[in-house]
Design an enzyme around this catalytic site. Structure first.
Site, mmCIF file in Angstrom:
data_model
loop_
_atom_site.group_PDB
_atom_site.id
_atom_site.type_symbol
_atom_site.label_atom_id
_atom_site.label_comp_id
_atom_site.label_asym_id
_atom_site.label_seq_id
_atom_site.Cartn_x
_atom_site.Cartn_y
_atom_site.Cartn_z
ATOM 1 N N GLU A 209 0.891 -1.257 -0.129
ATOM 2 C CA GLU A 209 0.084 0.084 0.211
ATOM 3 C C GLU A 209 0.815 1.294 -0.071
ATOM 4 O O GLU A 209 1.548 1.609 1.106
ATOM 5 C CB GLU A 209 -0.896 -0.091 1.315
ATOM 6 C CG GLU A 209 -1.968 -1.093 1.285
ATOM 7 C CD GLU A 209 -3.057 -0.966 0.392
ATOM 8 O OE1 GLU A 209 -3.394 0.176 -0.159
ATOM 9 O OE2 GLU A 209 -4.044 -1.766 0.082
ATOM 10 N N CYS A 244 -2.108 9.558 2.348
ATOM 11 C CA CYS A 244 -1.551 8.872 1.011
ATOM 12 C C CYS A 244 -2.527 9.341 -0.163
ATOM 13 O O CYS A 244 -2.186 9.306 -1.322
ATOM 14 C CB CYS A 244 -1.590 7.341 1.187
ATOM 15 S SG CYS A 244 -3.267 6.797 1.835
HETATM 16 P P1 NAD Z 1 7.111 5.080 7.787
HETATM 17 O O1 NAD Z 1 8.452 5.777 7.834
HETATM 18 O O2 NAD Z 1 6.595 4.750 8.949
HETATM 19 O O3 NAD Z 1 7.820 3.471 7.309
HETATM 20 C C1 NAD Z 1 6.854 2.470 6.859
HETATM 21 C C2 NAD Z 1 7.333 0.993 7.854
HETATM 22 O O4 NAD Z 1 8.462 0.762 7.156
HETATM 23 C C3 NAD Z 1 7.546 1.500 9.042
HETATM 24 O O5 NAD Z 1 6.916 0.673 9.752
HETATM 25 C C4 NAD Z 1 9.284 1.360 9.257
HETATM 26 O O6 NAD Z 1 9.654 0.823 10.383
HETATM 27 C C5 NAD Z 1 9.305 0.469 7.859
HETATM 28 N N1 NAD Z 1 10.855 0.909 7.329
HETATM 29 C C6 NAD Z 1 11.235 1.937 7.376
HETATM 30 N N2 NAD Z 1 12.701 1.908 6.404
HETATM 31 C C7 NAD Z 1 12.810 0.755 6.660
HETATM 32 C C8 NAD Z 1 13.874 -0.268 5.827
HETATM 33 N N3 NAD Z 1 15.091 0.384 5.457
HETATM 34 N N4 NAD Z 1 13.747 -1.559 5.863
HETATM 35 C C9 NAD Z 1 12.474 -2.153 6.472
HETATM 36 N N5 NAD Z 1 11.483 -1.344 6.895
HETATM 37 C C10 NAD Z 1 11.583 -0.151 6.982
HETATM 38 O O7 NAD Z 1 6.564 5.482 6.835
HETATM 39 P P2 NAD Z 1 6.580 6.263 5.162
HETATM 40 O O8 NAD Z 1 7.052 5.347 4.406
HETATM 41 O O9 NAD Z 1 7.018 7.595 5.492
HETATM 42 O O10 NAD Z 1 4.972 6.573 4.931
HETATM 43 C C11 NAD Z 1 4.442 7.491 4.139
HETATM 44 C C12 NAD Z 1 4.409 6.915 2.790
HETATM 45 O O11 NAD Z 1 3.243 5.678 2.998
HETATM 46 C C13 NAD Z 1 3.706 7.821 1.574
HETATM 47 O O12 NAD Z 1 4.179 7.609 0.447
HETATM 48 C C14 NAD Z 1 2.286 7.597 1.518
HETATM 49 O O13 NAD Z 1 1.717 7.806 0.519
HETATM 50 C C15 NAD Z 1 2.247 5.975 1.622
HETATM 51 N N6 NAD Z 1 1.136 5.558 2.686
HETATM 52 C C16 NAD Z 1 0.171 4.808 1.858
HETATM 53 C C17 NAD Z 1 -0.870 4.440 2.442
HETATM 54 C C18 NAD Z 1 -1.980 3.505 1.778
HETATM 55 O O14 NAD Z 1 -2.787 2.899 2.361
HETATM 56 N N7 NAD Z 1 -1.650 3.135 0.343
HETATM 57 C C19 NAD Z 1 -1.471 4.862 3.710
HETATM 58 C C20 NAD Z 1 -0.341 5.498 4.408
HETATM 59 C C21 NAD Z 1 0.698 5.892 3.753
#
Ligand code: NAD
Length: 474
Positions: A209, A244
């Site tokens: 997602e 998102c």
């Molecule tokens: P985040 O930084 O919380 O990361 C998401 C998860 O990935 C966390 O649990 C984190 O611990 C893990 N993570 C981070 N780096 C990692 C790595 N190197 N290796 C393994 N795991 C790792 O969240 P984010 O990525 O900043 O979230 C924002 C993004 O998510 C935006 O692009 C947004 O559009 C998208 N998003 C999508 C949805 C959806 O339902 N489609 C919902 C919310 C957010």
């Protein structure tokens, strides 16, 4: 945290068959519901601590949506679990066939920080409803919510099958090294690729997602006030743009701009006052890193003179006011990456129809919005724009409809969730064909004679006359 030991223990529980029973699934869904019901204040406080999320947004967008998902799963579970009878054919006559949904096993949910309560528990609801054991890894960027989730799930849920593992990259990496039966990841595409690569080692299926730049096309023949209110609600009214499916940029014609901009300025002032940095109805930016990231987009030389509204920043309190930019160059930073914050560029085109080409020249977004009363344009938009979801004359509400799949396409993700779609994402659709010993057809067995070949060809071609001829040896 010993990831290997946790997976081993959960696999042991799953092996007993406990999580497959209807009663266990219902008991765990009810326990999840109770968490939201009994601890609303604690959850709201955690969301405030992580994001200054306004109480009403915390309730509507996180707690209430999670409760609705839980209620739906409880109401529909029997129906979702029921094998689906399907037609059979002459080839297997006489027989009956059905599709039996079965749980996948032990699954991993990795969630993001922006809706840290909902994005953690919504997939967990699907995983439990489908009968799996599940490990949840909430985002470390929303530490208060992560800790509340760990505490409450530990208290309320069956911990022999449902676990929360808190942590950041090292902990997630350790989890990703394990063999899972499904990984459900919410977050950015860069980490999505890491998840996909880790899953490939074990041939584990994934749901990703992700996000993207969700455009809003604004036509001229519309009620500007309502359109603008709906754009504001989806942008700044959703976690101050840190959502998102929030509008990422607007596309409209040059002639539309003065009317649109006037309406936006007026409504923004009505909603958030003359000094929006002081408004209690806007979330703050989640942390200093994201504040710097957004500041970099605003300080880009290519856009500094493009701000037509807002632009105020308060670094100490991590606040950025609703900011509108006009006619930013296509090669500016703000148009190259997902904004995920309170900045909203307006791009102008010669004709509103040109927006379709503009959107299609870019990566497929998670959502695309159109405000129009022109049915022809609406139809063109629906038929020609590829995005996770489309919404006409509003923003973000598609997420609240459990009868629609929620998920991306291309760069915005793969797989889907919500309601039955979540259940399906965590289930295998097992094909089951049942036969009896009656009606055995000798023609399928060797030795392969000409008579048998004539009979089988006629049967498979649906050639009734040929079949009769083969049977009577004519
Ligand atoms: P985040 O930084 O919380 O990361 C998401 C998860 O990935 C966390 O649990 C984190 O611990 C893990 N993570 C981070 N780096 C990692 C790595 N190197 N290796 C393994 N795991 C790792 O969240 P984010 O990525 O900043 O979230 C924002 C993004 O998510 C935006 O692009 C947004 O559009 C998208 N998003 C999508 C949805 C959806 O339902 N489609 C919902 C919310 C957010």
């Amino acid at each position: 945290m010993d990831a290997e030991a946790i997976v081993k223990e959960l696999r042991g529980t799953y092996g007993t068959g406990k999580t497959k029973s209807y009663e266990w699934r219902v008991s765990q869904l009810k326990a999840l519901f109770k968490i939201a019901e009994n601890h609303e204040k604690e959850i709201t406080d955690a969301l405030y601590s992580d994001l200054s999320k306004p109480e009403l947004e915390a309730f509507i967008h996180e707690i209430s949506m999670m409760k609705t998902a839980c209620k739906l799963a409880l109401k529909e579970l029997k129906r979702w679990m029921k094998p689906e009878k399907v037609k059979t054919s002459l080839t297997s006559f006489p027989s009956s066939a059905e599709i039996v949904p079965e749980p996948l096993g032990v699954v991993l949910v990795i969630s993001a920080w922006n809706y840290p309560f909902l994005l953690s528990l919504d997939p967990v609801i699907g995983a439990i409803a489908a009968g799996n054991a599940v490990v949840l890894k909430p985002s470390e960027i929303a530490p208060a919510t992560s800790s509340v989730l760990a505490k409450l799930l530990g208290q309320y849920m069956d911990v022999s099958a449902i676990r929360v593992v808190e942590g950041a990259v090292p902990e997630t990496t350790a989890l990703l090294e394990q063999k899972w039966d499904k990984i459900f990841y919410t977050g950015n595409g860069k980490v999505g690729r890491i998840v996909l690569a880790a899953a490939a080692k074990h041939l584990t299926p994934v749901v990703l997602e992700l996000g993207g730049k969700s455009p809003v096309v604004v036509d001229s023949n519309i009620d500007y006030k309502i359109a603008v209110r709906r754009i504001i609600a989806g942008k700044w009214g959703c976690n101050n743009g840190q959502a998102c499916i929030s509008p990422d940029y607007i596309i409209t014609t040059k002639e539309n701009v003065p009317k649109l901009l006037d309406a936006m300025k007026q409504e923004l002032e009505k909603f958030y006052g003359k000094d929006p940095l002081k408004s209690g109805d806007l979330s703050r930016i989640v942390n200093a890193n994201h504040f710097q990231r957004l500041s970099k987009l605003l300080d880009d030389k290519k856009v500094v003179d493009k701000v037509v509204h807002g632009g105020q920043r308060d670094e100490d309190n991590l606040k950025i006011s609703p900011t509108i930019l006009l006619d930013v160059p296509e090669d500016s930073l703000i148009m190259k990456e997902e904004i995920f914050g309170p900045l909203l560029p307006i791009i102008t085109v010669n004709k509103v129809e040109d927006s379709i080409q503009f959107i299609n020249a870019r990566e497929k977004p998670l959502a695309a919005y159109l405000f129009t009363s022109n049915k022809k344009l609406e139809e063109e938009f629906v038929m020609n724009i590829s995005a996770g979801g489309l919404l006409i004359n509003d923003t973000t509400l598609q997420v609240a409809l459990s009868t629609l799949p929620f998920g991306g396409v291309g760069e915005s993700g793969m797989g889907s969730c919500h309601g039955k779609f979540s259940f399906d994402s965590f289930s295998h659709k097992k094909a089951v064909l049942r036969r009896s010993f009656a009606g055995d057809v000798p023609a399928r067995y060797p030795p392969y004679t000409t008579g048998k070949a004539r009979f089988l060809k006629a049967l498979l071609n649906g050639d009734i006359l040929g079949l009769i001829r083969a049977l009577i040896g004519w």
